[in-house]
Design a protein around this motif. Structure first.
Motif, PDB file in Angstrom:
ATOM      1  N   ASN A  28      -7.111 -17.855  -1.948  1.00  0.00           N
ATOM      2  CA  ASN A  28      -5.894 -17.210  -2.427  1.00  0.00           C
ATOM      3  C   ASN A  28      -5.529 -17.921  -3.730  1.00  0.00           C
ATOM      4  O   ASN A  28      -5.689 -19.141  -3.803  1.00  0.00           O
ATOM      5  CB  ASN A  28      -4.761 -17.395  -1.416  1.00  0.00           C
ATOM      6  CG  ASN A  28      -5.041 -16.655  -0.119  1.00  0.00           C
ATOM      7  OD1 ASN A  28      -5.392 -15.499  -0.126  1.00  0.00           O
ATOM      8  ND2 ASN A  28      -4.903 -17.343   1.005  1.00  0.00           N
ATOM      9  N   ARG A  58      -8.273 -13.944  -0.266  1.00  0.00           N
ATOM     10  CA  ARG A  58      -8.872 -14.077   1.069  1.00  0.00           C
ATOM     11  C   ARG A  58      -8.051 -13.296   2.102  1.00  0.00           C
ATOM     12  O   ARG A  58      -8.602 -12.599   2.965  1.00  0.00           O
ATOM     13  CB  ARG A  58      -8.923 -15.556   1.481  1.00  0.00           C
ATOM     14  CG  ARG A  58      -9.421 -15.749   2.916  1.00  0.00           C
ATOM     15  CD  ARG A  58      -9.632 -17.206   3.258  1.00  0.00           C
ATOM     16  NE  ARG A  58      -8.452 -17.996   2.997  1.00  0.00           N
ATOM     17  CZ  ARG A  58      -8.447 -19.171   2.391  1.00  0.00           C
ATOM     18  NH1 ARG A  58      -9.571 -19.701   1.983  1.00  0.00           N
ATOM     19  NH2 ARG A  58      -7.333 -19.835   2.190  1.00  0.00           N
ATOM     20  N   ASN A  59      -6.718 -13.410   2.005  1.00  0.00           N
ATOM     21  CA  ASN A  59      -5.885 -12.737   3.003  1.00  0.00           C
ATOM     22  C   ASN A  59      -6.064 -11.218   2.954  1.00  0.00           C
ATOM     23  O   ASN A  59      -6.137 -10.552   3.990  1.00  0.00           O
ATOM     24  CB  ASN A  59      -4.409 -13.095   2.787  1.00  0.00           C
ATOM     25  CG  ASN A  59      -4.126 -14.536   3.152  1.00  0.00           C
ATOM     26  OD1 ASN A  59      -5.054 -15.330   3.326  1.00  0.00           O
ATOM     27  ND2 ASN A  59      -2.860 -14.894   3.269  1.00  0.00           N
ATOM     28  N   TYR A  88      -9.404 -10.272   4.355  1.00  0.00           N
ATOM     29  CA  TYR A  88      -9.350 -10.338   5.821  1.00  0.00           C
ATOM     30  C   TYR A  88      -8.779  -9.030   6.380  1.00  0.00           C
ATOM     31  O   TYR A  88      -9.305  -8.451   7.327  1.00  0.00           O
ATOM     32  CB  TYR A  88      -8.486 -11.529   6.268  1.00  0.00           C
ATOM     33  CG  TYR A  88      -8.233 -11.541   7.751  1.00  0.00           C
ATOM     34  CD1 TYR A  88      -9.177 -12.063   8.633  1.00  0.00           C
ATOM     35  CD2 TYR A  88      -7.063 -10.983   8.288  1.00  0.00           C
ATOM     36  CE1 TYR A  88      -8.965 -12.041   9.997  1.00  0.00           C
ATOM     37  CE2 TYR A  88      -6.842 -10.954   9.654  1.00  0.00           C
ATOM     38  CZ  TYR A  88      -7.794 -11.489  10.501  1.00  0.00           C
ATOM     39  OH  TYR A  88      -7.589 -11.453  11.854  1.00  0.00           O
ATOM     40  N   ARG A  89      -7.688  -8.584   5.756  1.00  0.00           N
ATOM     41  CA  ARG A  89      -7.046  -7.356   6.253  1.00  0.00           C
ATOM     42  C   ARG A  89      -7.915  -6.119   6.017  1.00  0.00           C
ATOM     43  O   ARG A  89      -7.722  -5.091   6.651  1.00  0.00           O
ATOM     44  CB  ARG A  89      -5.664  -7.193   5.606  1.00  0.00           C
ATOM     45  CG  ARG A  89      -4.621  -8.098   6.246  1.00  0.00           C
ATOM     46  CD  ARG A  89      -3.223  -7.815   5.740  1.00  0.00           C
ATOM     47  NE  ARG A  89      -2.945  -8.463   4.490  1.00  0.00           N
ATOM     48  CZ  ARG A  89      -2.449  -9.690   4.358  1.00  0.00           C
ATOM     49  NH1 ARG A  89      -2.167 -10.398   5.423  1.00  0.00           N
ATOM     50  NH2 ARG A  89      -2.214 -10.207   3.175  1.00  0.00           N
ATOM     51  N   PRO A 147       2.213  -8.808   4.059  1.00  0.00           N
ATOM     52  CA  PRO A 147       3.258  -8.404   5.005  1.00  0.00           C
ATOM     53  C   PRO A 147       4.515  -9.284   4.947  1.00  0.00           C
ATOM     54  O   PRO A 147       4.482 -10.410   4.457  1.00  0.00           O
ATOM     55  CB  PRO A 147       2.575  -8.560   6.363  1.00  0.00           C
ATOM     56  CG  PRO A 147       1.489  -9.548   6.151  1.00  0.00           C
ATOM     57  CD  PRO A 147       1.095  -9.495   4.711  1.00  0.00           C
ATOM     58  N   GLU A 198       4.642 -13.369   3.524  1.00  0.00           N
ATOM     59  CA  GLU A 198       3.338 -14.045   3.432  1.00  0.00           C
ATOM     60  C   GLU A 198       3.011 -14.494   2.014  1.00  0.00           C
ATOM     61  O   GLU A 198       2.533 -15.599   1.806  1.00  0.00           O
ATOM     62  CB  GLU A 198       2.226 -13.125   3.942  1.00  0.00           C
ATOM     63  CG  GLU A 198       0.857 -13.792   3.824  1.00  0.00           C
ATOM     64  CD  GLU A 198      -0.255 -12.967   4.418  1.00  0.00           C
ATOM     65  OE1 GLU A 198      -0.202 -12.696   5.625  1.00  0.00           O
ATOM     66  OE2 GLU A 198      -1.173 -12.583   3.676  1.00  0.00           O
ATOM     67  N   ASP A 254      -1.227  -9.238  13.929  1.00  0.00           N
ATOM     68  CA  ASP A 254      -2.449  -9.979  13.618  1.00  0.00           C
ATOM     69  C   ASP A 254      -2.877  -9.783  12.165  1.00  0.00           C
ATOM     70  O   ASP A 254      -3.929 -10.251  11.743  1.00  0.00           O
ATOM     71  CB  ASP A 254      -3.593  -9.672  14.601  1.00  0.00           C
ATOM     72  CG  ASP A 254      -3.983  -8.220  14.616  1.00  0.00           C
ATOM     73  OD1 ASP A 254      -3.579  -7.494  13.687  1.00  0.00           O
ATOM     74  OD2 ASP A 254      -4.695  -7.801  15.546  1.00  0.00           O
ATOM     75  N   ASN A 255      -2.053  -9.098  11.382  1.00  0.00           N
ATOM     76  CA  ASN A 255      -2.288  -8.998   9.940  1.00  0.00           C
ATOM     77  C   ASN A 255      -1.691 -10.169   9.169  1.00  0.00           C
ATOM     78  O   ASN A 255      -1.817 -10.241   7.953  1.00  0.00           O
ATOM     79  CB  ASN A 255      -1.684  -7.705   9.390  1.00  0.00           C
ATOM     80  CG  ASN A 255      -2.549  -6.503   9.713  1.00  0.00           C
ATOM     81  OD1 ASN A 255      -3.677  -6.413   9.274  1.00  0.00           O
ATOM     82  ND2 ASN A 255      -2.030  -5.605  10.535  1.00  0.00           N
ATOM     83  N   LEU A 272      -1.161 -14.047   7.939  1.00  0.00           N
ATOM     84  CA  LEU A 272      -1.970 -15.242   7.700  1.00  0.00           C
ATOM     85  C   LEU A 272      -1.147 -16.261   6.920  1.00  0.00           C
ATOM     86  O   LEU A 272      -0.154 -15.912   6.282  1.00  0.00           O
ATOM     87  CB  LEU A 272      -3.189 -14.885   6.846  1.00  0.00           C
ATOM     88  CG  LEU A 272      -4.322 -14.092   7.503  1.00  0.00           C
ATOM     89  CD1 LEU A 272      -5.177 -13.441   6.438  1.00  0.00           C
ATOM     90  CD2 LEU A 272      -5.169 -15.010   8.354  1.00  0.00           C
ATOM     91  N   GLU A 273      -1.631 -17.507   6.947  1.00  0.00           N
ATOM     92  CA  GLU A 273      -1.064 -18.503   6.050  1.00  0.00           C
ATOM     93  C   GLU A 273      -1.546 -18.183   4.630  1.00  0.00           C
ATOM     94  O   GLU A 273      -2.703 -17.812   4.438  1.00  0.00           O
ATOM     95  CB  GLU A 273      -1.542 -19.897   6.456  1.00  0.00           C
ATOM     96  CG  GLU A 273      -1.066 -20.988   5.517  1.00  0.00           C
ATOM     97  CD  GLU A 273      -1.685 -22.347   5.838  1.00  0.00           C
ATOM     98  OE1 GLU A 273      -2.445 -22.444   6.817  1.00  0.00           O
ATOM     99  OE2 GLU A 273      -1.410 -23.288   5.095  1.00  0.00           O
ATOM    100  N   TYR A 274      -0.682 -18.323   3.661  1.00  0.00           N
ATOM    101  CA  TYR A 274      -1.083 -18.115   2.262  1.00  0.00           C
ATOM    102  C   TYR A 274      -1.279 -19.495   1.646  1.00  0.00           C
ATOM    103  O   TYR A 274      -0.396 -20.044   0.999  1.00  0.00           O
ATOM    104  CB  TYR A 274       0.009 -17.325   1.540  1.00  0.00           C
ATOM    105  CG  TYR A 274      -0.414 -16.744   0.206  1.00  0.00           C
ATOM    106  CD1 TYR A 274      -1.295 -15.670   0.149  1.00  0.00           C
ATOM    107  CD2 TYR A 274       0.085 -17.237  -0.994  1.00  0.00           C
ATOM    108  CE1 TYR A 274      -1.669 -15.118  -1.059  1.00  0.00           C
ATOM    109  CE2 TYR A 274      -0.281 -16.686  -2.212  1.00  0.00           C
ATOM    110  CZ  TYR A 274      -1.161 -15.622  -2.233  1.00  0.00           C
ATOM    111  OH  TYR A 274      -1.532 -15.077  -3.440  1.00  0.00           O
ATOM    112  N   ASP A 275      -2.476 -20.060   1.897  1.00  0.00           N
ATOM    113  CA  ASP A 275      -2.687 -21.465   1.525  1.00  0.00           C
ATOM    114  C   ASP A 275      -3.198 -21.601   0.102  1.00  0.00           C
ATOM    115  O   ASP A 275      -4.038 -22.429  -0.209  1.00  0.00           O
ATOM    116  CB  ASP A 275      -3.639 -22.142   2.514  1.00  0.00           C
ATOM    117  CG  ASP A 275      -4.934 -21.370   2.695  1.00  0.00           C
ATOM    118  OD1 ASP A 275      -5.059 -20.289   2.085  1.00  0.00           O
ATOM    119  OD2 ASP A 275      -5.800 -21.830   3.432  1.00  0.00           O
TER     120      ASP A 275
END
Lengths: 119, 247
Positions: A48, A73-74, A77-78, B94, B109, B226-227, B229-232
């Protein structure tokens, strides 16, 4: 057929959604001018805010490594990417917005992995 | 006989009160939401889209004279841009809303931003620093959640510029997909969980730099949790910087 349809939808999304990419890279890339290429992954960082990808590509200019960026990446993934799906040495196909200055590289918006999975 | 009568009346009262409470209850907006359409379609304020005052034009012109129109995008550097940016993302990031009677929390997110919207009747504090996410208070007007955000750090780019005196009003309500006329973004391919739509009518009020309030309406669909995530993202930038310095 379903695969092609799905790919067309992705491509359509890429073509029509320049505004959504404006978040990061609209200045650099022409989202109305997309291209598709196949190559071997030499380096990949699924990060990201952006994907970093180096692909070994062979075309009329010869064989060389080209660097691309792409969705986070997020977001991948989606769209269906999962850990282990993209590895160095894999032969993949990418659809990408081309750089406005005509140089190599681009903004990857859709990937077909070695096993045929699309995201 | 008397006892029976009292019990029956009491039961009836409980039933009536419960029914009324249900009828009066605020809508439940707790869910994971993802924007799929907006009106206007462009979520960034491009040149000529917002009517800026001469002072507003001067503010943006100063920034563009210094850095150009193709300045580095803060999103590419994982900079949390705060309000109104967090509500205007159309790239599948999201927002999880957690609703309590006296507080609504929004977990965004993108850049892992958090909005706390106080519904307990408090006002904006007088001695609170400005932040990019600002300070938000809200209340229900019937089935519409009204949020007032203040104490925002100034922002000088043409994309929703504002001063520290800006206020952002949001009017939020639920509706159904069939009532939405805005064109869905073709980029949003994730299937919604149901046909509920969260409508966010956002108004930027900053008379110093806007000749008139700037408005946008966002439409969010409900998606599976489940959509999320961590935004790292900052970690990756740090790792890249480390790699560049590897000896």
């Amino acid at each position: 057929m379903i695969k092609n349809l799905r790919y067309s939808i992705l491509l359509c999304g890429l073509l029509l959604s320049a505004a959504v990419f404006a978040h990061h890279s609209a200045a650099l890339y022409d989202f109305q001018k997309v291209a598709t290429t196949t190559g071997v992954i030499k380096e990949i960082k699924l990060n990201n805010p952006h994907l970093h990808l180096v692909l070994e590509v062979t075309d009329e200019k010869g064989t060389r490594n080209i660097t691309y960026e792409g969705h986070s990446r997020n977001n991948l993934y989606r769209r269906g990417w999962r850990p282990g799906k993209l590895n160095v040495g894999d032969k993949i196909t990418i659809t990408y917005a081309t750089p406005r200055d005509g140089s190599d590289g681009g903004y990857v918006a859709a990937i077909t992995a070695q096993d045929g999975a699309q995201f | 006989m008397t006892n029976r009568f009292v019990i029956r009346v009491a039961s009836l009262l409980v039933l009536v009160v419960s029914t009324l409470r249900l009828a009066w209850a605020e809508p439940d907006i707790s869910a994971v939401w993802m924007a799929f359409a907006s009106d206007p379609a462009a979520v960034r304020l491009g040149p000529g889209q917002a009517k800026l005052t001469p002072a507003g034009e001067a503010l943006v012109a100063r920034f563009e004279a210094a850095y150009g129109q193709d300045y580095p995008d803060p999103g590419a550097f994982c900079v949390p841009q705060g309000m109104p940016s967090v509500m205007l993302s159309m790239v599948t990031y999201p927002i999880e809303i957690i609703q309590h009677p006296k507080r609504i929390t929004m977990l965004v997110e993108m850049e892992m931003q958090v909005r706390r919207i106080y519904l307990d009747g408090r006002g904006h504090p007088g001695d609170y620093p400005t932040t990019r996410i600002g300070h938000s208070i809200g209340h229900w007007e019937g089935e519409t959640l009204v949020i007032d955000t203040a104490l925002l750090t100034g922002w000088e780019t043409r994309n929703w510029p504002h001063t520290e005196n800006a206020r952002i009003e949001e009017r939020i309500h639920l509706t159904t997909r069939d009532k939405i006329k805005a064109q869905p973004s073709p980029f949003i391919t994730i299937k919604p969980l149901d046909d509920q739509v969260l409508v966010v009518e956002l108004t930027m009020i900053d008379p110093e730099i806007y000749a008139e309030p700037a408005r946008i309406t966002m439409y969010y669909q409900k998606v599976s949790d489940d959509n999320t995530l961590e935004y790292d993202c900052p970690v990756d930038l740090w790792l890249d910087a480390l790699e560049e310095q590897r000896k």
